[in-house]
Design an enzyme around this catalytic site. Sequence first.
Site: not given
Length: 461
Positions: A377, A166, A437
Amino acid sequence: MGRLSFFLVSVLIALPLFCGHSALAAGTEDGSEQWGYVEVRPKAHLFWWLYKSPYRVEDPSKPWPVILWLQGGPGASGVGLGNFLEIGPLDGDLKPRNSTWLRKADLLFVDSPVGTGYSYVDDVKDDSLPVKTDDEAAIDLTTLLKELFNGNMSLQQSPLFVVAESYGGKVAVTVGLSILKAVEAGELNLKLGGFALGNSWISSEDFVLSWGPLLKAVSRVDSNGLNDSNSLAQTIKQQLAKGQYLEAEQSWEELENMIRASSNDVASDFYNILLDQRNDPIISSTSSVASKATSVQRYSKHLYSFRPTGAEDDVSILLNGVIREKLKIIPNNITWGGQEDIVFPAMIGAFMKPRIQEVDELLAKGINVTVYNGQLDLICSTPGVEAWVEKLEWEGLKTFLSSDRYPLYCDGDESVTKAFKKSYKNLHFYWILGAGHFVPVDQPCISLEMIGNITQSPNNS
């Protein structure tokens, strides 16, 4: 390893592990774990935790690697989330994780930037102490690496792979250039193995432009939602072109709120396009200690406002309870996550800035860069990643893009495709199927095989 044995091996070492006046460290009696603080700047302290792998294979021709894991946010704790909820030796219930990445490397978790997790500043009211940019976060991390690697022959012999998730990807590529500069100047003694950018927030523009079309393709928004999303995304694109990063962040929040409304809360954390907000993969993968309600509320700024009123965060209970008791060196006035509120506000001006150029620079220097992304994601969507990769100016990009990708399987079972991979020279791309994610949580088997390929671990045959 149950909870009892977890404590039996966690005897505090009385002697400091480092001689620098700015470092405080401890570890287990058997040396399998070390942890501590480095004062990276006056009144600013980063916490780190190093696990030595019990699966280490001694091979002079192929040194055992070290992975530096950088979490997202900014402000999410690698020591807490990456360690106990994703790739560390124990899960959120302190039970052994069969898919721990210790099978392929030693693991170094750092709570970065200062104010994250156990890391802290001496005075939260002093606005000069929190970092404001990715570059400042990278300088702090480089200072920590100097303290850990310089003078430690064992670490110096192991190639360091920086693996990020991320927002951590933006810091990773920035710290990569900082590391290379320090090594070239003779200030840092380490061997840089490469970088792996997992679902990384490298280019906000490319991600927001992808959200509407992706959600429309899977029927989470209709044509009205698509048009509204595209309109706001274009506004963000224009603001970024003008360098209006604060305004772009505000429009980004507006876009997220609009998508929540038009999609009936597609994973309000934006981490899986097929899930509603109550079915987060990390939350559902843990039970008693890792909360089913709030375990990832610290992951990113936009999650915080959706924390249930009065709910206890059981990850916080874990880190401020039995783990704090094990570590022993956390200052009395510091709690895990206690300073999280200073992190994102300080970095808000950097949040929307792209870091494509830094990826280009690493590739141009011959550094191995791996990009991997979960198929499901949303916030760091695969179409968005593909879009920013196509903007690279690296000389090998045209050949990379025209190359064929090939399927990957797990445990010898070729009846189920787990991923696809494409490589050319020092750029590698993994499309991880069935993952959102949090790739190591959703697809632990292929993730473990992937990290073994990236690090070229001696036991990765």
